[in-house]
Design a protein around this motif. Sequence first.
Motif, PDB file in Angstrom:
ATOM      1  N   HIS A 147       0.877  -1.105   0.092  1.00  0.00           N
ATOM      2  CA  HIS A 147       0.045  -0.038   0.073  1.00  0.00           C
ATOM      3  C   HIS A 147       0.812   1.178   0.025  1.00  0.00           C
ATOM      4  O   HIS A 147       1.673   1.471   0.993  1.00  0.00           O
ATOM      5  N   ALA A 148       0.865   2.071  -1.077  1.00  0.00           N
ATOM      6  CA  ALA A 148       1.576   3.339  -1.064  1.00  0.00           C
ATOM      7  C   ALA A 148       0.756   4.471  -1.608  1.00  0.00           C
ATOM      8  O   ALA A 148       1.305   5.552  -1.562  1.00  0.00           O
ATOM      9  N   GLU A 149      -0.293   4.259  -1.939  1.00  0.00           N
ATOM     10  CA  GLU A 149      -1.309   5.373  -2.552  1.00  0.00           C
ATOM     11  C   GLU A 149      -2.318   5.472  -1.977  1.00  0.00           C
ATOM     12  O   GLU A 149      -3.295   4.671  -1.803  1.00  0.00           O
ATOM     13  N   SER A 150      -2.844   6.762  -1.745  1.00  0.00           N
ATOM     14  CA  SER A 150      -4.112   6.900  -0.941  1.00  0.00           C
ATOM     15  C   SER A 150      -5.566   6.704  -1.959  1.00  0.00           C
ATOM     16  O   SER A 150      -6.497   6.985  -1.459  1.00  0.00           O
ATOM     17  N   TYR A 151      -5.220   6.421  -3.338  1.00  0.00           N
ATOM     18  CA  TYR A 151      -6.384   6.181  -4.167  1.00  0.00           C
ATOM     19  C   TYR A 151      -6.509   4.796  -4.771  1.00  0.00           C
ATOM     20  O   TYR A 151      -7.005   4.383  -5.574  1.00  0.00           O
ATOM     21  N   SER A 152      -5.755   4.029  -3.915  1.00  0.00           N
ATOM     22  CA  SER A 152      -5.639   2.637  -4.314  1.00  0.00           C
ATOM     23  C   SER A 152      -7.200   1.915  -4.254  1.00  0.00           C
ATOM     24  O   SER A 152      -7.862   2.224  -3.337  1.00  0.00           O
ATOM     25  N   PRO A 153      -7.334   0.986  -5.201  1.00  0.00           N
ATOM     26  CA  PRO A 153      -8.544   0.409  -5.422  1.00  0.00           C
ATOM     27  C   PRO A 153      -8.678  -0.842  -4.678  1.00  0.00           C
ATOM     28  O   PRO A 153      -9.706  -1.645  -5.011  1.00  0.00           O
ATOM     29  N   ASP A 154      -7.756  -1.231  -3.924  1.00  0.00           N
ATOM     30  CA  ASP A 154      -7.667  -2.381  -3.362  1.00  0.00           C
ATOM     31  C   ASP A 154      -8.981  -2.893  -2.475  1.00  0.00           C
ATOM     32  O   ASP A 154      -9.279  -2.297  -1.656  1.00  0.00           O
ATOM     33  N   ASP A 155      -9.549  -3.969  -2.912  1.00  0.00           N
ATOM     34  CA  ASP A 155     -10.783  -4.460  -2.236  1.00  0.00           C
ATOM     35  C   ASP A 155     -10.804  -5.150  -0.872  1.00  0.00           C
ATOM     36  O   ASP A 155     -11.873  -5.161  -0.217  1.00  0.00           O
ATOM     37  N   ASN A 156      -9.536  -5.492  -0.636  1.00  0.00           N
ATOM     38  CA  ASN A 156      -9.386  -6.152   0.533  1.00  0.00           C
ATOM     39  C   ASN A 156      -9.787  -5.706   1.977  1.00  0.00           C
ATOM     40  O   ASN A 156     -10.688  -5.981   2.447  1.00  0.00           O
ATOM     41  N   ARG A 157      -9.402  -4.391   2.064  1.00  0.00           N
ATOM     42  CA  ARG A 157      -9.958  -3.541   3.422  1.00  0.00           C
ATOM     43  C   ARG A 157      -9.727  -1.951   2.978  1.00  0.00           C
ATOM     44  O   ARG A 157     -10.786  -1.187   3.598  1.00  0.00           O
ATOM     45  N   PHE A 158      -9.353  -1.410   1.849  1.00  0.00           N
ATOM     46  CA  PHE A 158      -8.818  -0.127   1.873  1.00  0.00           C
ATOM     47  C   PHE A 158     -10.106   0.407   0.970  1.00  0.00           C
ATOM     48  O   PHE A 158     -10.402   1.741   1.232  1.00  0.00           O
ATOM     49  N   ASP A 159     -10.784  -0.257  -0.060  1.00  0.00           N
ATOM     50  CA  ASP A 159     -11.602   0.576  -0.890  1.00  0.00           C
ATOM     51  C   ASP A 159     -12.720  -0.314  -0.804  1.00  0.00           C
ATOM     52  O   ASP A 159     -12.926  -1.374  -1.758  1.00  0.00           O
ATOM     53  N   LEU A 160     -13.828   0.083   0.074  1.00  0.00           N
ATOM     54  CA  LEU A 160     -14.820  -1.065   0.146  1.00  0.00           C
ATOM     55  C   LEU A 160     -16.044  -0.579  -0.654  1.00  0.00           C
ATOM     56  O   LEU A 160     -16.786   0.198   0.015  1.00  0.00           O
ATOM     57  N   ARG A 161     -16.085  -1.175  -1.933  1.00  0.00           N
ATOM     58  CA  ARG A 161     -17.391  -0.751  -2.726  1.00  0.00           C
ATOM     59  C   ARG A 161     -17.715  -1.974  -3.518  1.00  0.00           C
ATOM     60  O   ARG A 161     -17.124  -2.991  -3.307  1.00  0.00           O
ATOM     61  N   PRO A 162     -18.978  -1.952  -3.937  1.00  0.00           N
ATOM     62  CA  PRO A 162     -19.426  -3.224  -4.571  1.00  0.00           C
ATOM     63  C   PRO A 162     -18.410  -3.706  -5.710  1.00  0.00           C
ATOM     64  O   PRO A 162     -17.602  -3.163  -6.422  1.00  0.00           O
TER      65      PRO A 162
END
Length: 700
Positions: A657-672
Amino acid sequence: MGRKVTLATCSLNQWALDFEGNLSRILRSIEIAKGNGAKYRLGPELEICGYGCADHFYESDTLLHCLQVLRELLESPVTQDIICDVGMPVMHRDVRYNCRVIFLNKKILLIRPKMFLANYGNNREFRWFSPWTQPRHVEEYILPRMIREVTDQASVPFGDCVLSTVDTCMGSEMCAEMWHPKSPHIDMGLDGVEIFTNSSASYHELRKANQRVALVSSATSKSGGIYLFANQKGCDGDRLYYDGCAMIAINGDIVLQGAQFSLDDVEVLCATLDLEDVRSYRGERCQPHMVSDHKSYHRVNVDFSLSDCEDMPLPTHQPIEWQYHSPEEEISLGPACWLWDYLRRSGQAGFFLPLSGGVDSSSTACIVYSMCVLLCNAVRDNNIQVLQDVQRVVGDLTYKPEDPRELCKHLFTTCYMASENSSEDTSSRAKELAMQIGSNHVNLNIDMAVKGLLGIFSLVTGRMPQFRASGGSSRENLALQNVQARTRMVLAYLFAQLGLWAQGKPGGLLVLGSANVDESLSGYFTKYDCSSADINPIGGVSKMDLKSFLQYCTEHFQLTALRRVLAAPPTAELEPLIDGQISQTDEADMGMTYTELSLIGRLRKISRSGPYSMFCKLTDIWRETCSPSQVASKVKHFFRMYSVNRHKMTTITPSYHAESYSPDDNRFDLRPFLYNIQWMWQFRRIDSKVSDMESGHGFN
């Protein structure tokens, strides 16, 4: 008269649930602090169990083992005659809190629960802990039997209180509390607390260090005081890298800076400062009328002095200028340290990378090379732990790494997987870079495997798909690209598992992925292709930052092969060549440039923009280059791509994790991950606004 105090803070490379190793590192830090004359030692957040235990915090085992480690700390001769401040979860009245446990000479002085929990970004503290919601309130905590047997105490203070020694007063805040609009240090300072401590588990993001430094500096610039900041470091078992940066400040000045990226498992900062400097600073700035209506903190009194009885005045402290790393240096150092932690703790013998000769895979290769540079430098600096870990990984207890290229040969295998659609240019770029970094390089051709798979399909269906260039449909064209990419993934894992076996060597290799954050955002990769790997060091880094990073590596590491990589257009090379030349480029396939995609990613995540608000913002940002209808077209194209490919985030390779707009679904970017890809309501509103703007009505 002066009042000299020596205080210690630290950064520790703790590992989730590694109670044995965590205990050893805590004791080592206390030993170093005492050796430097410190009377107080601060450690990072949840250091006993590790910050990243996640749902293991629900388990009674985790709480039990933390208490067992605490008992060993209390009993250890190392912890005597110094105030020790350690972090662990504590269950109080059947509620779980994230706490500091402060003890001295086998007596627990107080337990301070965290008040403001981190519940944003990668943090989910509310899932496992409750905040202490009673400011300046203290309760009785009944000690468990195993601790009572050591301390001979039935209960200790638990709550929002401060510690008063015979010569000063200390108060704790924890990680996110420093970032809160009403940080505890504000009220504590107004109540006469002179030393503030912050135990953190603050993870690395590009360009983030300056925020921490500014917060620590400002915490004491307004009302004076000494501030100690401790932090976790290393990979404790997840996508995050905790980057250290321990520091000590007084009256707004940073006086000691810890390393941001270091392979040392234990780093301790010790400073000797004069409490009279705090008192004289406050004497001018904090007048009595400012605190007359202030509610006092409960003080836990301890008959212990942090200063010597016969103190002499110290010279005025000297502030230092914080040495920040450039973003390119951060990419070189952070993921490299993360890879090393992952490798040495996974029990594997090295890394395997499909190296295409493009920006992304070349960046991954350079990060591995940077890791080898760091390891050689650490061994040269007599880091025994690093040397022992390297010897264990390479399987040679006599080996001593001296040259990064030679170490790279031991730890790193790169592989160019050619097909009939590959160009000679990409093959030669990959080979040249591999030679310059010293990796064990393999060239192979996947055509036979691809034709075998297509032969099976044709045998079953009676039909053979064709590329678009040969008259095939878009469906055929995409499927033929995907089968090549997925074949490369299968071969990557085969060679990673058996490559060393074929050479008569033990162990296996970790497969590295090389999809950047922008490609993940748009879904511009094949699900389960060679971007599917064990870990991905660049999955949180943008394409534009990677290009800057490769330019840095060209100069810093003298990797001249990267000049050709940077000059070449990004391409997947999955469609047929035309006259031997590349006919396919990434940006043409995506329908937008990487620069545009990076900006869209930041608006989507950081600015929390949906399709309509993103269109509104971009019409202003791009007003010199795009008409409203062109902006609308780009926004709609992105959201169609994003929603069609969002399902890929559920299987994306774990990435640094290095960027605040990461789309990682694991925990950072919780979207459908299942959308109505037509976005009918939103797109109609955009079309309506375009119509208004082009007719001269603008924004109403």
